[in-house]
Design an enzyme around this catalytic site. Structure first.
Site, PDB file in Angstrom:
ATOM      1  N   ASP A 164       0.581  -1.116   0.068  1.00 57.00           N
ATOM      2  CA  ASP A 164       0.104   0.050  -0.146  1.00 57.00           C
ATOM      3  C   ASP A 164       0.906   1.268  -0.070  1.00 57.00           C
ATOM      4  OD1 ASP A 164      -2.360  -1.691   0.152  1.00 57.00           O
ATOM      5  OD2 ASP A 164      -1.888  -1.795   2.263  1.00 57.00           O
ATOM      6  N   LYS A 212       1.931   1.833  -5.108  1.00 56.80           N
ATOM      7  CA  LYS A 212       2.476   1.439  -6.581  1.00 56.80           C
ATOM      8  C   LYS A 212       1.416   1.622  -7.709  1.00 56.80           C
ATOM      9  CE  LYS A 212       3.012  -2.664  -4.346  1.00 56.80           C
ATOM     10  NZ  LYS A 212       2.615  -2.353  -3.189  1.00 56.80           N
ATOM     11  N   ASN A 272      -4.946 -10.840  -3.313  1.00 58.76           N
ATOM     12  CA  ASN A 272      -4.601 -10.099  -2.182  1.00 58.76           C
ATOM     13  C   ASN A 272      -4.030  -8.695  -2.156  1.00 58.76           C
ATOM     14  OD1 ASN A 272      -2.228 -11.101  -3.161  1.00 58.76           O
ATOM     15  ND2 ASN A 272      -1.233 -11.786  -1.316  1.00 58.76           N
ATOM     16  N   GLY A 313      -4.068  -4.977  -3.318  1.00 61.71           N
ATOM     17  CA  GLY A 313      -5.236  -3.825  -3.663  1.00 61.71           C
ATOM     18  C   GLY A 313      -4.384  -2.589  -4.331  1.00 61.71           C
ATOM     19  N   HIS A 314      -4.840  -2.440  -5.720  1.00 62.24           N
ATOM     20  CA  HIS A 314      -4.205  -1.370  -6.341  1.00 62.24           C
ATOM     21  C   HIS A 314      -5.517  -0.364  -6.580  1.00 62.24           C
ATOM     22  CE1 HIS A 314      -0.649  -3.486  -6.995  1.00 62.24           C
ATOM     23  NE2 HIS A 314      -1.165  -4.403  -7.562  1.00 62.24           N
ATOM     24  N   GLN A 341       2.349  -6.025  -2.869  1.00 64.89           N
ATOM     25  CA  GLN A 341       2.781  -6.137  -1.518  1.00 64.89           C
ATOM     26  C   GLN A 341       3.886  -5.217  -1.314  1.00 64.89           C
ATOM     27  OE1 GLN A 341       1.788  -9.669  -2.696  1.00 64.89           O
ATOM     28  NE2 GLN A 341       0.039  -8.955  -2.158  1.00 64.89           N
TER      29      GLN A 341
HETATM   30  P1  IMP Z   1      -1.933 -12.854   2.508  1.00 67.25           P
HETATM   31  O1  IMP Z   1      -0.844 -12.320   1.553  1.00 67.25           O
HETATM   32  O2  IMP Z   1      -3.565 -12.798   2.188  1.00 67.25           O
HETATM   33  O3  IMP Z   1      -1.388 -14.230   2.790  1.00 67.25           O
HETATM   34  O4  IMP Z   1      -1.700 -11.943   3.897  1.00 67.25           O
HETATM   35  C1  IMP Z   1      -0.339 -12.217   4.404  1.00 67.25           C
HETATM   36  C2  IMP Z   1       0.029 -10.912   4.940  1.00 67.25           C
HETATM   37  O5  IMP Z   1       0.241  -9.902   4.033  1.00 67.25           O
HETATM   38  C3  IMP Z   1      -0.985 -10.180   5.946  1.00 67.25           C
HETATM   39  O6  IMP Z   1      -0.224  -9.427   6.850  1.00 67.25           O
HETATM   40  C4  IMP Z   1      -1.789  -9.184   4.876  1.00 67.25           C
HETATM   41  O7  IMP Z   1      -2.143  -8.327   5.571  1.00 67.25           O
HETATM   42  C5  IMP Z   1      -0.504  -8.738   4.016  1.00 67.25           C
HETATM   43  N1  IMP Z   1      -0.876  -8.524   2.777  1.00 67.25           N
HETATM   44  C6  IMP Z   1      -1.192  -9.112   1.641  1.00 67.25           C
HETATM   45  N2  IMP Z   1      -1.529  -8.427   0.765  1.00 67.25           N
HETATM   46  C7  IMP Z   1      -1.460  -7.101   0.945  1.00 67.25           C
HETATM   47  C8  IMP Z   1      -1.237  -6.016   0.188  1.00 67.25           C
HETATM   48  O8  IMP Z   1      -1.584  -5.659  -0.852  1.00 67.25           O
HETATM   49  N3  IMP Z   1      -0.975  -4.735   0.833  1.00 67.25           N
HETATM   50  C9  IMP Z   1      -0.785  -4.746   2.277  1.00 67.25           C
HETATM   51  N4  IMP Z   1      -0.593  -5.766   2.709  1.00 67.25           N
HETATM   52  C10 IMP Z   1      -0.728  -7.083   2.087  1.00 67.25           C
HETATM   53 MG    MG Z   2      -2.771  -2.078  -1.644  1.00 63.56          MG
END
Ligand code: IMP
Ligand code: MG
Length: 438
Positions: free
Chosen positions: A12, A15, A37, A39-40, A227
């Site tokens: 976040d 990007k 997972n 979010g853009h 991420q």
């Molecule tokens: P997962 O990717 O859903 O398995 O989550 C693993 C960890 O990565 C958790 O702490 C999520 O909150 C974090 N996470 C996954 N994707 C994002 C993202 O796009 N932005 C911020 N945190 C993320």
């Molecule tokens: Mg995001």
């Protein structure tokens, strides 16, 4: 020619917006890891687009590719494509035949595991999208890939084995009821339909070959990381991480191109001017109380995918130095400078106090990181400004105090600032130079 964009902190960092801007002159945007997972958020004029799987560049009509390192939930993929089509955008999206598929039971197991770990505080605070279990199945050599969906007989065989294993884990390990998310027939029907659509729309490709060929014939390619480096499964704050490598090295492995392509290009680290975090784990610069609430509101710090309020903190230089080493930044973008405006003095963790010593980068384990106390330096803040005006007039138009803050960061990570974000939209970006001037 390529530009690789990576998050330098905890995701976040903004990007999507930068990818969107650089996209103007690019031909292809590739995602190389993660799934829905991510979010853009991209804001163009009054239109706000939120994507979790489709590469940000698809909004501006570029070819979007999901590389082999991604995990693909076909339902999300088609929902996002259809959603964009309804808004008059016809995204061209290709998927690597080697990318792994997320199934409904992956989500169930994701949540079961999180609940089981909670008591020991080992949960990651996942997005619940089934990302981790899908990568587990990949490493366990029982995963199902995009290519498998194109062969219905083979797919059924593989699915039967996978569901059998996953339902045993759900019932025997976690004591859960095995419901329709594990129903082979229903899944088979739904996913064969996705396979057909992938085939009909010619979406499946051998991504590495496709991208390499395009680059050789002069295409400009953006590798869009999801991420951030502190969420990288190897270089992040394990186990509070995601299940893939979000750092720049994986841009090669996760898309099937040579590391030389990535290394010959630019590697841009996206930095948020403060920290935000949606998951669990230590956070030495964490802010609490009214100031934190204020910052969260001003920055709109709520998860794009989950809607959860994000934890917030001051900028953490040991974390950024670590990210600079792991990724090899050729430039950085600093975002959310406007959010800190009018908030008084700005603190930065210049180093950590760790067992009586001062250290300048991350300790090797997360438990040791939890022992670190931030050692702060203070910068005078900056006032609210007419940010659009500043964006038009360039870096020198930014308040001097904001420039000092950013110049300090750039010096510490040994990379030039190539852009500064002063608001969510495209036009609220101070562009100092375009990578490659392409
Ligand atoms: P997962 O990717 O859903 O398995 O989550 C693993 C960890 O990565 C958790 O702490 C999520 O909150 C974090 N996470 C996954 N994707 C994002 C993202 O796009 N932005 C911020 N945190 C993320
Ligand atoms: Mg995001």
């Amino acid at each position: 020619m390529s530009i690789t964009i990576v998050g330098s902190q905890l995701g976040d960092e903004g990007k999507g917006r930068i990818v969107d801007i650089f996209c103007d002159e690019a031909d292809i945007v590739v995602r190389y890891q993660g799934g829905d997972n991510a979010g853009h958020t991209v804001v163009i004029g009054d239109e706000k687009y939120q994507l979790s799987l489709v590469p940000s560049g698809a909004i501006s009509g570029k070819i979007g590719i999901l590389g082999n390192g991604c995990v693909v939930n076909p339902k999300t993929l088609f929902d996002e494509i259809d959603g964009l089509r309804k808004r008059g955008i016809d995204p061209k999206v290709y998927v690597s035949q080697r990318a792994h598929i997320i199934f409904p039971f992956h989500k169930i197991v994701d949540n079961l595991e999180e609940v089981a770990k909670k008591e020991m505080k080992l949960d990651a605070g996942t997005t619940g999208r089934g990302i981790g279990p899908t990568y587990e199945d990949k490493a366990g050599r029982r995963g199902i890939r995009v290519g498998d969906l194109l062969d219905e007989e083979l797919f059924l065989e593989k699915l039967e084995y996978l569901v059998q294993k996953r339902s045993k884990i759900a019932s025997d390990v976690f004591g859960s009821v095995v419901d329709e998310a594990f129903d082979v027939e229903a899944i088979y029907r739904e996913y064969c339909a996705y396979g057909k659509r992938i085939k009909n729309e010619d979406m499946a490709i051998v991504a590495g070959e496709f991208i390499t060929k395009e680059i050789k014939s002069g295409a400009k390619v953006i590798f869009e990381g999801a991420q951030g480096t502190s969420l990288d499964i190897d270089h992040g704050i394990y186990p509070h991480v995601t299940s893939s490598n979000s750092s720049s090295g994986y841009a090669a492995t996760g898309s099937g191109v040579s590391p030389r392509i990535i290394g010959n290009g630019e590697i841009i680290g996206i930095v948020k001017a403060y920290l935000s975090r949606v998951g669990t784990g230590p956070l030495p610069t964490e802010l609490e109380g009214e100031f934190a609430d204020d910052l969260r509101e001003r920055g709109g710090e709520y998860g794009t995918v989950t809607g959860r309020p994000r934890r917030v903190g001051w900028l953490d230089m040991p974390m950024l130095r670590h990210a600079a080493r792991v990724n090899g930044f050729t430039g950085i973008v600093i975002n959310h400078i406007d959010v800190l405006a009018g908030m008084g003095d700005i603190k930065v963790a210049e180093s950590y106090e760790f067992r009586g010593e001062s250290i300048r980068t991350l300790p090797p384990t997360t438990e040791l990181w939890g022992e670190c106390q931030a050692e702060y330096i203070t910068f005078p803040g900056w006032p609210e400004c007419d940010w659009r005006d500043i964006a038009e007039n360039g870096y020198e138009a930014l308040p001097k105090t904001a420039q000092d803050y950013m110049d300090y960061v750039a010096k510490e990570v040994d990379a030039d600032i190539i852009a500064v974000g002063v608001g969510p939209s495209r036009s609220e970006t101070v562009l100092r130079r375009r990578p490659f001037n392409w």
